[in-house]
Structures are given as structure tokens and as C-alpha cells.
Scaffold this motif. Structure first.
Motif, short mmCIF file in Angstrom:
data_model
loop_
_atom_site.label_atom_id
_atom_site.label_comp_id
_atom_site.label_asym_id
_atom_site.label_seq_id
_atom_site.Cartn_x
_atom_site.Cartn_y
_atom_site.Cartn_z
N THR A 1 0.58 -1.01 -0.29
CA THR A 1 -0.03 0.07 0.01
C THR A 1 0.99 1.21 0.00
OG1 THR A 1 -1.63 -0.97 1.17
CG2 THR A 1 -1.76 1.29 1.26
N GLY A 2 1.92 1.16 0.87
CA GLY A 2 2.97 2.19 0.83
C GLY A 2 3.69 2.54 -0.40
N ASP A 3 4.01 1.41 -1.11
CA ASP A 3 4.53 1.80 -2.54
C ASP A 3 3.54 2.22 -3.57
OD1 ASP A 3 6.47 0.95 -4.38
OD2 ASP A 3 5.31 -0.62 -5.18
N LEU A 4 2.27 1.80 -3.27
CA LEU A 4 1.26 2.43 -4.37
C LEU A 4 1.02 3.89 -3.75
CD1 LEU A 4 -1.17 -0.60 -4.57
CD2 LEU A 4 0.10 0.35 -6.39
N ALA A 5 0.94 4.36 -2.57
CA ALA A 5 0.97 5.61 -2.34
C ALA A 5 1.97 6.51 -2.79
CB ALA A 5 0.78 5.62 -0.67
N ALA A 6 3.15 6.04 -2.59
CA ALA A 6 4.20 6.67 -3.28
C ALA A 6 4.13 6.99 -4.90
CB ALA A 6 5.74 5.93 -3.02
N SER A 7 3.88 5.77 -5.57
CA SER A 7 3.22 5.95 -7.23
C SER A 7 2.11 6.86 -7.25
CB SER A 7 2.88 4.52 -7.28
OG SER A 7 3.97 3.59 -7.29
N SER A 8 1.52 7.10 -6.53
CA SER A 8 0.29 8.10 -6.66
C SER A 8 0.87 9.35 -6.65
CB SER A 8 -0.91 7.78 -5.61
OG SER A 8 -1.78 8.79 -5.74
N ILE A 9 1.78 9.70 -5.61
CA ILE A 9 2.42 10.96 -5.47
C ILE A 9 2.88 11.12 -6.93
CG2 ILE A 9 3.87 12.19 -4.21
CD1 ILE A 9 3.49 10.82 -1.90
N LYS A 10 3.93 10.46 -7.27
CA LYS A 10 4.78 10.64 -8.27
C LYS A 10 3.68 10.69 -9.81
CE LYS A 10 7.13 6.70 -7.55
NZ LYS A 10 8.16 5.72 -7.83
N ARG A 11 2.67 10.12 -9.79
CA ARG A 11 1.82 10.15 -10.87
C ARG A 11 1.20 11.35 -10.81
NH1 ARG A 11 -0.36 6.29 -14.19
NH2 ARG A 11 -2.29 6.90 -15.23
#
Length: 276
Positions: free
Chosen positions: A227-237
Motif C-alpha cells: 500500500t505504501g509503494d502504491l501511495a508513493a506511486s500515486s504521488i509521483k503520478r
């Protein structure tokens, strides 16, 4: 060819970095660890703030996030109650300071900048403090802390290996390369490593860590880490970038490498307490 080169870089970076991390967490004392965490925090804060500025989405107050990051150094000198007081009061104090900066900035700062800054403080330095807390509070802190890396990086490795080969069902639009098969493989792989690690530790150090409880904890932490990895991906996106930086060949930025670890830390503190 470019994809193959990145895979090689990713592998070599992992081979070089893992022994370094292992040596630090095994042999470093509390003060040395806190200094390292402060450096890591400052670097991650830089990547985080630069991400928003690059995408022209916000202008967080880096100076204040750096200041909070450096406070990590002092955590090893504080008793539990004093540390608790700091963690409780740091957010309202931060809100006061940052809103004051907004008011007196003559329009250069807005509420979006304040919000992004406060999230960055919670997301990076305040989460990283739990490394020190876990290692110093628990008698087996140096042993237990590896369940964090197993949950985060073990999941990442198995998710990548399986997802890149047989992943067919996309998990989320936030990160198109992630698949349901990869996510499941990440959890299973982390549990397998955790079981092997637990048996080895019990045998070598004559501890009595429950394999079943350790496995359950790693399942929960693995899911949180993904979930943390996806959260970071969301920020980058949201900011329109691929990686937070290029400081680690094949992996991107330092924040790219520890984004899953960061979110795991406070929950690991709670769950690992069950093992001791």
C-alpha cells in the motif's frame, strides 16, 4: 536493451546496498543509527519536496522538514515519556509555524503548500523515528527489525519477479505495471523468507519466536508495505514524474527504495510487540 540494462543495474545496486544496510543495522549503535536516519530523512525530504516543485503542484517548506529530520538524531537520548510528548506536540507546533509562514509570506505560500509540508513531515521523519524506537525498546530489536525489511523488500522482489513474468491482471491504474499475481506473490514470498529467517534465528540465537505469529505479522506488514509503494506511486503520478530521483541506479530515488518501509514502521512497532 534499455530494459535489460535497468534490470542489471537494479540487481547490482541491490547486491551492493544490502550488505551495507545489514552491517549498519547489526553493528551500529543507537547514536550512529540515528545519524544515518537523519541523513536518509533529509535526502528523502529533498526528493519529496522536489517532486512537487518539479510538477508545479506545491512548494512545501523544505527548511522545516529538514529541521524535523535532524531532530531524529536526538531521539536516542530521550526517555520514552519525553519522546511521546514530542511526537504528540510536534504536529500542532508544525501547523502553527507553517500557517504563520503562510500568513506572512505575502501570498508566496498557500494552504496547499502547508498541507503538503505537514504530510511530508508525518510521512518521512516521523515515520523513520520508529526505526530507533523498535531497536531500542525491544530486547531483540536488532533481530525483530529485519521482519520490516523482509515484509517490504521481500514482497518487492517476489512481486517483481512473478509479476513481470506471469502477471496478467492489472491491480490498479496508479501503477500499471503492478498485477494481482505479483501482489499475491509478494506476500507469499515475504512469508517464506520470514519462516526461514525465524527458524534460523531460533536455532542460532536460541530464541523462541513463534513461526505462526511471525508469518501472520509479515502478511499484514507486506500488505501495508505494498500500500505504501502504491501511495508513493500515486504521488509521483500526481506530480508527473517516474522516479523521485536517480540516486540509486535501477531503483530511482532513495524514497523510491524505502517507500514501502516507511509506511510499515509504525505498524511494525505495534505488531512486533506481540512477538516479545
Amino acid at each position: 536493451m534499455e530494459k535489460k540494462t535497468k534490470k542489471i543495474q537494479r540487481f547490482l545496486s541491490g547486491v551492493i546496498l544490502f550488505p551495507i544496510v545489514a552491517l549498519i543495522f547489526i553493528f551500529a549503535n543507537d547514536i550512529e543509527l540515528d545519524i544515518l536516519l537523519a541523513i536518509v530523512s533529509v535526502m528523502c525530504v529533498y526528493e519529496y519536496a522536489n517532486c512537487y516543485k518539479t510538477g508545479n503542484k506545491a512548494h512545501p517548506s523544505k527548511w522545516y522538514m529538514y529541521l524535523i529530520s535532524l531532530l531524529i538524531i536526538g531521539t536516542s537520548f530521550l526517555p520514552g515519556e519525553a519522546l511521546k510528548e514530542i511526537l504528540i506536540t510536534i504536529l500542532p507546533i508544525s501547523i502553527l509555524i507553517l500557517t504563520a509562514e503562510m500568513v506572512f509570506s505575502k501570498g508566496r505560500k498557500n494552504i496547499n503548500d502547508v498541507t503538503v509540508t505537514i504530510f511530508g513531515i508525518v510521512y518521512i521523519p516521523l515515520m523513520l523515528i520508529f526505526f530507533s524506537i523498535i531497536r531500542s525498546k525491544f530486547e531483540l530489536g536488532k533481530v525483530l527489525i529485519w521482519y520490516i525489511f523482509i515484509s517490504a523488500w521481500g514482497s518487492d522482489i517476489f512481486a517483481y519477479l512473478v509479476g513481470s513474468r506471469i502477471g496478467k491482471h492489472k491491480f490498479t491504474k496508479i501503477s500499471p505495471n503492478k498485477s494481482i499475481e505479483g501482489c499475491i506473490a509478494g506476500v507469499v514470498g515475504a512469508v517464506v523468507i520470514a519462516i526461514i529467517y525465524t527458524i534460523a534465528i531460533n536455532s542460532i540465537m536460541h530464541t523462541n519466536i513463534s513461526v505462526l505469529i511471525a508469518s501472520i505479522i509479515v502478511i499484514i506488514l507486506s500488505i501495508i508495505g505494498q500500500t505504501g509503494d502504491l501511495a508513493a506511486s500515486s504521488i509521483k503520478r500526481y506530480c508527473g514524474i517516474k522516479d523521485f530521483s536517480e540516486v540509486i541506479p535501477g531503483h530511482g530515488g532513495l524514497l523510491d527504495r524505502i517507500d514501502s518501509v516507511i509506511l510499515i514502521l509504525p505498524f511494525a512497532y505495534i505488531l512486533l510487540g506481540i512477538l516479545v
